[in-house]
Design a protein around this motif. Structure first.
Motif, PDB file in Angstrom:
ATOM      1  N   THR A 125       0.821  -1.210   0.000  1.00  0.00           N
ATOM      2  CA  THR A 125       0.000   0.000   0.000  1.00  0.00           C
ATOM      3  C   THR A 125       0.857   1.263   0.000  1.00  0.00           C
ATOM      4  O   THR A 125       1.955   1.305   0.566  1.00  0.00           O
ATOM      5  CB  THR A 125      -0.933   0.011   1.224  1.00  0.00           C
ATOM      6  OG1 THR A 125      -1.681   1.232   1.222  1.00  0.00           O
ATOM      7  CG2 THR A 125      -0.153  -0.108   2.516  1.00  0.00           C
ATOM      8  N   GLU A 126       0.329   2.294  -0.615  1.00  0.00           N
ATOM      9  CA  GLU A 126       1.023   3.580  -0.654  1.00  0.00           C
ATOM     10  C   GLU A 126       0.609   4.473   0.507  1.00  0.00           C
ATOM     11  O   GLU A 126       1.274   5.480   0.793  1.00  0.00           O
ATOM     12  CB  GLU A 126       0.728   4.290  -1.976  1.00  0.00           C
ATOM     13  CG  GLU A 126       1.214   3.551  -3.208  1.00  0.00           C
ATOM     14  CD  GLU A 126       0.897   4.309  -4.481  1.00  0.00           C
ATOM     15  OE1 GLU A 126       0.743   5.554  -4.402  1.00  0.00           O
ATOM     16  OE2 GLU A 126       0.794   3.673  -5.537  1.00  0.00           O
ATOM     17  N   THR A 127      -0.514   4.156   1.168  1.00  0.00           N
ATOM     18  CA  THR A 127      -1.051   5.066   2.191  1.00  0.00           C
ATOM     19  C   THR A 127      -0.955   4.484   3.592  1.00  0.00           C
ATOM     20  O   THR A 127      -1.595   4.984   4.520  1.00  0.00           O
ATOM     21  CB  THR A 127      -2.525   5.371   1.883  1.00  0.00           C
ATOM     22  OG1 THR A 127      -3.259   4.145   1.860  1.00  0.00           O
ATOM     23  CG2 THR A 127      -2.649   6.081   0.548  1.00  0.00           C
ATOM     24  N   PRO A 131       7.366   1.722   4.172  1.00  0.00           N
ATOM     25  CA  PRO A 131       8.361   2.749   3.828  1.00  0.00           C
ATOM     26  C   PRO A 131       8.339   3.068   2.339  1.00  0.00           C
ATOM     27  O   PRO A 131       7.913   2.262   1.514  1.00  0.00           O
ATOM     28  CB  PRO A 131       9.687   2.103   4.252  1.00  0.00           C
ATOM     29  CG  PRO A 131       9.414   0.648   4.308  1.00  0.00           C
ATOM     30  CD  PRO A 131       7.995   0.507   4.696  1.00  0.00           C
ATOM     31  N   PRO A 132       8.818   4.275   1.980  1.00  0.00           N
ATOM     32  CA  PRO A 132       8.735   4.716   0.571  1.00  0.00           C
ATOM     33  C   PRO A 132       9.409   3.771  -0.408  1.00  0.00           C
ATOM     34  O   PRO A 132       8.990   3.674  -1.560  1.00  0.00           O
ATOM     35  CB  PRO A 132       9.437   6.082   0.619  1.00  0.00           C
ATOM     36  CG  PRO A 132       9.285   6.539   2.024  1.00  0.00           C
ATOM     37  CD  PRO A 132       9.330   5.319   2.879  1.00  0.00           C
ATOM     38  N   ALA A 133      10.429   3.059   0.048  1.00  0.00           N
ATOM     39  CA  ALA A 133      11.119   2.171  -0.897  1.00  0.00           C
ATOM     40  C   ALA A 133      10.210   1.057  -1.403  1.00  0.00           C
ATOM     41  O   ALA A 133      10.427   0.515  -2.496  1.00  0.00           O
ATOM     42  CB  ALA A 133      12.359   1.570  -0.224  1.00  0.00           C
ATOM     43  N   ALA A 135       6.461   1.252  -0.841  1.00  0.00           N
ATOM     44  CA  ALA A 135       5.083   1.718  -1.018  1.00  0.00           C
ATOM     45  C   ALA A 135       4.736   1.841  -2.485  1.00  0.00           C
ATOM     46  O   ALA A 135       5.474   2.445  -3.274  1.00  0.00           O
ATOM     47  CB  ALA A 135       4.911   3.067  -0.318  1.00  0.00           C
ATOM     48  N   GLY A 136       3.614   1.221  -2.838  1.00  0.00           N
ATOM     49  CA  GLY A 136       3.132   1.278  -4.209  1.00  0.00           C
ATOM     50  C   GLY A 136       3.799   0.312  -5.149  1.00  0.00           C
ATOM     51  O   GLY A 136       3.445   0.269  -6.331  1.00  0.00           O
ATOM     52  N   ARG A 137       4.723  -0.456  -4.671  1.00  0.00           N
ATOM     53  CA  ARG A 137       5.428  -1.395  -5.544  1.00  0.00           C
ATOM     54  C   ARG A 137       4.919  -2.813  -5.323  1.00  0.00           C
ATOM     55  O   ARG A 137       4.378  -3.155  -4.276  1.00  0.00           O
ATOM     56  CB  ARG A 137       6.931  -1.318  -5.282  1.00  0.00           C
ATOM     57  CG  ARG A 137       7.511   0.079  -5.495  1.00  0.00           C
ATOM     58  CD  ARG A 137       9.005   0.079  -5.314  1.00  0.00           C
ATOM     59  NE  ARG A 137       9.654  -0.765  -6.315  1.00  0.00           N
ATOM     60  CZ  ARG A 137      10.976  -0.960  -6.378  1.00  0.00           C
ATOM     61  NH1 ARG A 137      11.772  -0.370  -5.480  1.00  0.00           N
ATOM     62  NH2 ARG A 137      11.499  -1.729  -7.313  1.00  0.00           N
TER      63      ARG A 137
END
Length: 488
Positions: A125-127, A131-133, A135-137
């Motif tokens: 999940t992105e939300t 962590p950003p590394a 998220a969304g991947r």
């Protein structure tokens, strides 16, 4: 300068100790209400059902109590029935199922260990808290975990479940022995009935031969003018009745042979030519009264007693569920997003901690279940009381019947002797022209009736002795009542 040691919060120093302390407090006070639910039935004492308290002064039946009859054909038939009867085999299957429940109860009382390997393709999940590394991947995760669990049996729930399972197994074993004793008794009873019918048919054939001789005698007297055709037709009318009686006996004999064949796991026609003779009356003395030893020598009574043990265990297991349930759980494994790093030290993951379940909101269901288990315990006690009462009655009935039968047989022998003498005199008078054929018919009918009655009484005596062996347990001795601990 004085070195200052950094202060660590309590939650960071001893989280497990704090949780265990909280669990201890909960164990002390968080329990569901047990009040107002208790068993009401009480086990009957031997004297209450008429059992003598003194040791029995007679020989109990042996495990193969039919062997002393000395008939190898009967012994072979009983042993074949015990080896292959479908109903008996079904009882053995129930015993095997009960033993599997013991294994299940034993397995639940110890720690459990399991393992799992997961390969998961996942989009993160992105939300959320990813962590950003990541998220969304979409990535593939790899995990191998060893899971350990152990329920701490503080209040004996597992011990009670094991007790219930063991009681069920002991009851099933006793019920199997009761089924074996009952099956052997049914085979012996069928053998005795077959022997009785064969003896009745033998007597009927003797009567037919006698009737044929009387018809020839009356025919000669009719030709000589000493009798009329009325006497001749009356004599000829006896033959069809005798032959019809023999046919009826043949039909009954066939049915008994079919029953014995099925009991011994054979096709109905397998024993079409089976001959049987009445077993001799046992020489052992009869007990003067119903002994209390009967409680340990009847498999059905032993089974009822073990059913109480199983019901007690089931009730205790339910009672233990009113208290907190504490589990220790832990896991150890490897988890990574990169398969090439799976075995690196940094991929290690582990966790350990207790879990406590409290019966706070399901006490109504627990109380209902406890009432059910308590009622089951009362039911088992009542069944046991009924079993010992029935056992005492069966033995008392057979003893009373045997004593009455002995007196009846003495009187019947006197009646048969008198009927034989009367028949001989009637035939002599008829041959001499001093009596009528009606006197001969009446005398013959009396002799036939007494001989058939004698055969029935002999069979009844054999049946009662076999029934007494069954009522006395048929050679069974409960494991807790054996002196040497060996099976009988």
């Amino acid at each position: 300068m004085e070195q200052i040691t950094p202060h660590r919060p309590l939650s960071a120093r001893r989280p497990l100790a704090a949780l265990l302390a909280a669990c201890a407090c909960l164990l002390a006070g968080a329990c569901a209400d047990l009040s107002g639910i208790s068993p009401k039935a009480r086990q009957a004492q031997p004297a209450a059902v008429g059992l003598a308290t003194a040791p029995a002064a007679f020989d109990w039946p042996d495990a193969q109590w039919w062997r002393p009859y000395g008939d190898d054909r009967l012994a072979a038939l009983v042993e074949r029935a015990l080896a292959g009867n479908p109903s008996l085999m079904a009882t053995e299957s129930r015993l095997a199922r009960a033993r599997s429940l013991v294994d299940l109860a034993e397995s639940e009382s110890g720690p459990g260990v399991g393992g799992r390997v997961d390969v998961t393709r996942q989009r993160f999940t992105e939300t959320g808290m990813i962590p950003p590394a990541l998220a969304g991947r979409t990535r593939t995760t790899y995990a191998a975990t060893l899971v350990l669990g152990w329920e701490l049996d503080f209040f004996g729930r597992h011990r009670a479940a094991l007790q219930a399972a063991l009681g069920t197994v002991q009851a099933a074993e006793a019920e199997l022995q009761a089924a074996r004793v009952l099956l052997a008794s049914r085979v012996v009873a069928g053998w005795i009935e077959l022997a009785r019918l064969l003896e009745q048919r033998r007597l009927a054939r003797e009567t037919r031969a006698q009737d044929e001789r009387m018809v020839e005698l009356v025919r000669q007297r009719t030709v000589a003018g000493l009798d009329s055709r009325v006497e001749l037709r009356r004599a000829e009318g006896e033959l069809p009745r005798t032959r019809a009686g023999i046919e009826a006996l043949d039909g009954e004999i066939a049915l008994v042979r079919h029953a014995l064949a099925v009991l011994s796991a054979q096709p109905p026609q397998a024993l079409a030519a089976l001959e049987a003779s009445l077993p001799p009356a046992p020489r052992a003395a009869l007990p003067a009264e119903v002994p209390a030893d009967l409680l340990g020598r009847r498999a059905d009574v032993a089974a009822a007693r073990w059913r109480i043990e199983a019901a007690l265990g089931a009730r205790d297991e339910t009672r233990a569920r009113f208290y907190p349930n504490v589990n220790l759980a832990g896991f150890l494994g490897l988890s990574t997003l990169n398969l090439t790093q799976w075995l690196d030290a940094g991929s290690r993951t582990w966790g350990v901690g207790p879990a406590v379940r409290l019966p706070l909101f399901d006490t109504g269901a627990l109380r209902a279940e406890l009432r059910d288990r308590t009622a089951g315990l009362d039911e088992a006690v009542h069944a046991y009381n009924g079993a010992i009462a029935d056992a005492a009655r069966e033995v008392a009935d057979r003893l009373a019947s045997l004593h009455a039968l002995a007196r009846r047989e003495r009187e019947q022998r006197l009646a048969l002797e008198a009927a034989d003498d009367a028949q001989e005199l009637a035939v002599q008078r008829y041959r001499a022209g001093l009596g009528t054929y009606l006197e001969v018919i009446s005398a013959q009918a009396a002799v036939t009736a007494e001989r058939r009655l004698a055969a029935d009484l002999d069979a009844r005596a054999a049946e009662l002795h076999a029934g007494l062996a069954h009522a006395l347990g048929g050679g069974y001795l409960a494991p807790d009542a054996r002196n040497d601990g060996s099976p009988r």
